[in-house]
Design a protein around this motif. Sequence first.
Motif, PDB file in Angstrom:
ATOM      1  N   LEU A   1       0.800  -1.212   0.000  1.00  0.00           N
ATOM      2  CA  LEU A   1       0.000   0.000   0.000  1.00  0.00           C
ATOM      3  C   LEU A   1       0.840   1.272   0.000  1.00  0.00           C
ATOM      4  N   ASN A   2       2.021   1.202   0.567  1.00  0.00           N
ATOM      5  CA  ASN A   2       2.836   2.401   0.715  1.00  0.00           C
ATOM      6  C   ASN A   2       3.908   2.531  -0.351  1.00  0.00           C
ATOM      7  N   GLY A  11      -0.424   5.047  -6.732  1.00  0.00           N
ATOM      8  CA  GLY A  11      -0.617   4.020  -5.728  1.00  0.00           C
ATOM      9  C   GLY A  11      -2.099   3.946  -5.382  1.00  0.00           C
ATOM     10  N   VAL A  12      -2.442   3.135  -4.403  1.00  0.00           N
ATOM     11  CA  VAL A  12      -3.844   2.954  -4.012  1.00  0.00           C
ATOM     12  C   VAL A  12      -4.478   4.277  -3.606  1.00  0.00           C
ATOM     13  N   ILE A  13      -3.776   5.053  -2.779  1.00  0.00           N
ATOM     14  CA  ILE A  13      -4.358   6.317  -2.311  1.00  0.00           C
ATOM     15  C   ILE A  13      -4.620   7.268  -3.475  1.00  0.00           C
ATOM     16  N   LEU A  28     -10.012   2.360   3.569  1.00  0.00           N
ATOM     17  CA  LEU A  28      -8.555   2.246   3.535  1.00  0.00           C
ATOM     18  C   LEU A  28      -7.944   2.676   4.871  1.00  0.00           C
ATOM     19  N   CYS A  29      -8.378   3.811   5.380  1.00  0.00           N
ATOM     20  CA  CYS A  29      -7.810   4.332   6.626  1.00  0.00           C
ATOM     21  C   CYS A  29      -8.187   3.495   7.841  1.00  0.00           C
ATOM     22  N   TYR A  32      -6.301  -0.106   7.181  1.00  0.00           N
ATOM     23  CA  TYR A  32      -4.843   0.017   7.067  1.00  0.00           C
ATOM     24  C   TYR A  32      -4.401   1.363   7.652  1.00  0.00           C
ATOM     25  N   VAL A  35      -1.314   3.358   6.402  1.00  0.00           N
ATOM     26  CA  VAL A  35      -1.161   3.729   4.994  1.00  0.00           C
ATOM     27  C   VAL A  35      -0.586   5.147   4.925  1.00  0.00           C
TER      28      VAL A  35
END
Length: 134
Positions: A1-2, A11-13, A28-29, A32, A35
């Motif tokens: 994820l990072n 990326g995912v974010i 997500l938050c 994870y 993240v």
Amino acid sequence: LNQIPPGRRYGVIHQIAYHGRRPALQFLCQQYPRVNLKLLTTDGQTALQVAAEHGADEPFTTMLRGRIHLQSLHEILNLARDGNFLAATTQVTPLWEFPVQYVNLIPDGRSYGLLHQAAYHGQVALLRQLRQLQ
């Protein structure tokens, strides 16, 4: 994820920011909590910049901005806990840009906030600075 997958720009974010999906950001938050919301795209954009570029609505950007501030607060508290107040007040978020409401905030999962850490480590000058924030 990072990290950004090889051969990708986002990326995912950044994908979540691109689409402006609040439920995905919240999921997500929550799932994870470590993240990195400050992860940059391969061309150096933040998730907030991606969101703005692709027309994310104000509730999404407000939520993302709040989560980024919370991430910064945890980074600051980690540095303060370790006695590194110079980095805590300059490297993560400059003290004068720090949201005043976070000065005495104790995030979930923590026992102490910035004021507590400053007092514990005898940072009188920092306590005076924090008292002057408005």
